[in-house]
Enzyme design. Sequence first.
Site: not given
Ligand code: NAP
Length: 306
Positions: A11, A34, A87, A165
């Site tokens: 995101i 990271r 969120k 989610d």
């Molecule tokens: P993601 O790509 O899995 O996570 C974002 C980044 O957070 C990862 O690339 C990682 O970066 C870091 N991370 C993940 N787990 C971690 C941990 N345990 N400790 C520390 N850093 C960690 O997830 P995302 O889809 O972007 O979603 C993140 C948030 O945005 C969620 O709350 C989701 O509900 C919201 N969101 C997502 C979407 C969607 O379409 N995916 C849409 C709207 C909102 P590093 O490995 O580089 O640290």
Amino acid sequence: MKIALIGIGKIAQDQHVPAIAGSPDWDLAATVSRAGSVDGVPAYTDIDTMLAENPDIEVVSLCLPPVPRFAYAKALLLSGRHVMLEKPPGATLAEVHALTTLAQQQNRVLFATWHSRMAQGVAQAKAFLADKIVTKGHIAWKEDVRRWHPGQDWVFAPGGMGVFDPGINALSILTEILPAPVHVQDATLEVPENCQTPIAAQLTFTDGITADFDWRQEGPQSWDIWVETAHHRVELHEGGSKIIIDGVALTDRAVGVSLLGEYPALYSRMAELVHSGTRDVDLSPMIHVADAMTLGKRVSLPAFHL
Ligand code: NAP
């Protein structure tokens, strides 16, 4: 104003980085992740180093999954930064209450964002329904988890919320547009045997409102809500970007993928909050998820793999 982004994943890359780049209010001055980074922006893997080396960055936006987010948010507020949360704002209600209290004590801004509330049709729906009594309504929020969360095991781990989610986006719209609050009366949670969180859920609320969340929908995605009063019907389609009242489309056309325009609006709002020193934390969408998890009947499904 200078801003830092933490958690450079899906995101952050899809929405936060372009929204900040297009904003007159913000300059992306650092990232903490990271593995992830953004071209041309100083990248840190450690939050303490970033904060120590950048005293002029007063605002930080957290794009991490919900479970790791609290520790970062707490450290940022204690260091005197204003904080913007993706969120859902946390893994539990209590931790977000704790952050709100801390933000008050530190006199810092805390913005728990709900991007779907910024969709084009939501404000119109809210204004239309404001003086009416809702008699029934339905949410159909069905999408393909493999498309939106590729390889993201956290969504099926404890605290990942599973289909809530994305479902919480629908609930953020519902809680915004309804003229009176509703609450969950009944829920069914469909949980694959190898997962800790539901892949589908059906909810019944007061005031004749029902919801159907499903993460197994391939092909066209469904992000639809309709609400009826004694004499009117309000429909929101495509995540709230298209509104139809009594059969008449009020937006010229849907803007396609519903996130378009929502994140720039969130960053514009954050700029207003920082200028005015105001906090914005509404937990009502997350209360419905917590209640559904508390009340819900569990149905076990065969294993599901991302
Ligand atoms: P993601 O790509 O899995 O996570 C974002 C980044 O957070 C990862 O690339 C990682 O970066 C870091 N991370 C993940 N787990 C971690 C941990 N345990 N400790 C520390 N850093 C960690 O997830 P995302 O889809 O972007 O979603 C993140 C948030 O945005 C969620 O709350 C989701 O509900 C919201 N969101 C997502 C979407 C969607 O379409 N995916 C849409 C709207 C909102 P590093 O490995 O580089 O640290």
